[in-house]
Write a protein that holds these residues in place. Sequence first.
Motif, PDB file in Angstrom:
ATOM      1  N   VAL A   1       7.386  93.867 102.375  1.00 41.32           N
ATOM      2  CA  VAL A   1       8.125  92.857 103.124  1.00 41.32           C
ATOM      3  C   VAL A   1       8.637  91.836 102.116  1.00 41.32           C
ATOM      4  CG1 VAL A   1       8.018  91.045 104.881  1.00 41.32           C
ATOM      5  CG2 VAL A   1       6.724  93.171 105.197  1.00 41.32           C
ATOM      6  N   ILE A   2       9.947  91.665 102.056  1.00 41.31           N
ATOM      7  CA  ILE A   2      10.516  90.755 101.064  1.00 41.31           C
ATOM      8  C   ILE A   2      10.913  89.413 101.664  1.00 41.31           C
ATOM      9  CG2 ILE A   2      11.345  92.585  99.532  1.00 41.31           C
ATOM     10  CD1 ILE A   2      14.155  92.114 100.733  1.00 41.31           C
ATOM     11  N   ALA A   3      11.075  89.341 102.982  1.00 44.20           N
ATOM     12  CA  ALA A   3      11.549  88.095 103.581  1.00 44.20           C
ATOM     13  C   ALA A   3      11.175  88.023 105.045  1.00 44.20           C
ATOM     14  CB  ALA A   3      13.067  87.974 103.428  1.00 44.20           C
ATOM     15  N   PHE A   4      11.090  86.797 105.529  1.00 47.00           N
ATOM     16  CA  PHE A   4      10.947  86.526 106.953  1.00 47.00           C
ATOM     17  C   PHE A   4      12.200  85.791 107.426  1.00 47.00           C
ATOM     18  CE2 PHE A   4       6.669  87.844 106.472  1.00 47.00           C
ATOM     19  CZ  PHE A   4       6.170  88.087 107.744  1.00 47.00           C
TER      20      PHE A   4
ATOM     21  N   PHE B   1      13.110  83.546 102.475  1.00 46.63           N
ATOM     22  CA  PHE B   1      13.598  83.544 103.840  1.00 46.63           C
ATOM     23  C   PHE B   1      14.985  84.184 103.881  1.00 46.63           C
ATOM     24  CE2 PHE B   1      10.922  79.534 104.342  1.00 46.63           C
ATOM     25  CZ  PHE B   1       9.874  80.218 104.966  1.00 46.63           C
ATOM     26  N   GLU B   2      15.258  84.875 104.982  1.00 44.03           N
ATOM     27  CA  GLU B   2      16.593  85.441 105.191  1.00 44.03           C
ATOM     28  C   GLU B   2      17.343  84.529 106.156  1.00 44.03           C
ATOM     29  OE1 GLU B   2      17.716  89.780 105.368  1.00 44.03           O
ATOM     30  OE2 GLU B   2      17.678  89.346 107.520  1.00 44.03           O
ATOM     31  N   ALA B   3      18.550  84.132 105.755  1.00 40.27           N
ATOM     32  CA  ALA B   3      19.344  83.198 106.552  1.00 40.27           C
ATOM     33  C   ALA B   3      20.391  83.950 107.362  1.00 40.27           C
ATOM     34  CB  ALA B   3      20.007  82.168 105.641  1.00 40.27           C
ATOM     35  N   HIS B   4      20.214  83.969 108.678  1.00 48.07           N
ATOM     36  CA  HIS B   4      21.199  84.568 109.572  1.00 48.07           C
ATOM     37  C   HIS B   4      22.223  83.508 109.979  1.00 48.07           C
ATOM     38  CE1 HIS B   4      19.010  88.443 110.886  1.00 48.07           C
ATOM     39  NE2 HIS B   4      18.454  87.993 109.779  1.00 48.07           N
ATOM     40  N   SER B   5      23.351  83.964 110.492  1.00 46.35           N
ATOM     41  CA  SER B   5      24.386  83.079 111.030  1.00 46.35           C
ATOM     42  C   SER B   5      24.843  82.027 110.016  1.00 46.35           C
ATOM     43  CB  SER B   5      23.881  82.380 112.303  1.00 46.35           C
ATOM     44  OG  SER B   5      23.549  83.310 113.299  1.00 46.35           O
ATOM     45  N   THR B   6      25.010  82.428 108.767  1.00 46.15           N
ATOM     46  CA  THR B   6      25.529  81.498 107.761  1.00 46.15           C
ATOM     47  C   THR B   6      27.057  81.420 107.793  1.00 46.15           C
ATOM     48  OG1 THR B   6      25.763  83.125 105.977  1.00 46.15           O
ATOM     49  CG2 THR B   6      23.597  82.074 106.241  1.00 46.15           C
TER      50      THR B   6
END
Length: 422
Positions: free
Chosen positions: A220-223, A259-264
């Motif tokens: 797992v690399i990011a949440f 962290f993975e940033a959605h909706s950027t």
Amino acid sequence: MDWILTRLAAARREGKAFGITSVCSAHSLVLRAAIRRAVHDGGPVLIEATCNQVNHLGGYTGMTPEDFIRFAERIAAEEGLDRSQMIFGGDHLGPNPWRKEKPEAALEKAEAMVEAYVRAGFSKIHLDASMGCAGEPAALDDRTIAERAARLAQISERAAKASGVPLPLYILGTEVPVPGGADHALEELRPTAADAARSTIAIHREIFSRAGLEDAFSRVIAFVVQPGVEFGSENVIGYRPELATELTALLDEEPQFVFEAHSTDYQTRDALTRLVQDGFPILKVGPGLTFALREAAYALDMIASEMVAGYGDRPLAAAMEALMLAAPGDWQAHYHGDETALRLQRRYSYSDRIRYYWNRPEADKAFERLLGALRGKTIPETLLHQYLPQLSAAEVGDPETILIAAVDRVLADYQSACGTAT
């Protein structure tokens, strides 16, 4: 090239943070723009397909995961990008496309979808079981989400081993923004609380361990959390770093992750840069790219109306409006207001629900008519200035060149923010 994803957390700890743009689109010109930029920059390209776009049943594009990879590989071959420079990710893989069904039925379909993604060669797998299905609350508790994610991870691991592909890297999380943006006007958005993110990580670690998935959890690399960025139909919430300091400090406690940033989508270059530096180095963008494409296509539609005899009065825009009115299922629940407001949103919304219609035969015919009308013609400088004032001299050319340039201007902001992998 997956090593780039596994380096993200360490690079941040070392004070050498870099990022990667996650291109979430199935439109051929968007993918061509992203691949062409990768060729130009000499770096990798991360291309992601979402559960609604692409799945084992075809999704709204009609493509299975294997179809999608072949589709992107063909474009890469035409652009001269080596396959080794391509990373494929599966986004929001879970029961979302079937959330109106009972949980078990939806999860069985999600399992089949995850297996198809892994077998096809997608190496970055975002497991998203955050949404409730029929008879359940819209938002599920962390434990239920983690249990369902572990169930999907079991399928993913088995599929990888059975097909001989590398074991996947995973993205997990429970506070996952709605795919494609919010469906209402936004005024303020608070980042995920640090304690909530800490609990989410702990619960997933516990449940994966109990399921015998320690090895999978090590990959797992990011949440996914909410950094405080989002876009609705008509406005954008920009990143405010000062609101996310407690959340980003959590990464010092959990050195395995970023962290993975959605909706950027629609964030400024400065905001994207700060997101990468603060611990959100995976920048997902989709509607922002197709919005730029649609904006340029509609400008060319007006240019062709002005200068090409017999072309008509904005026939591309008229064809897309007719399509959306005839089949409102992909926008009706997302747009609100009177008839004028709805018409403006159908055409110009940041949510860009029009992207669901570009692959339909009627849209393809109208799009090809536009390209055919302008190919081989020199557009007067004054006409370009009227409808495409942002176009540089280097970007002027055939209509495909202009469209790709419009998408590339967005990608350039992301590339600047991401910097160079170390």
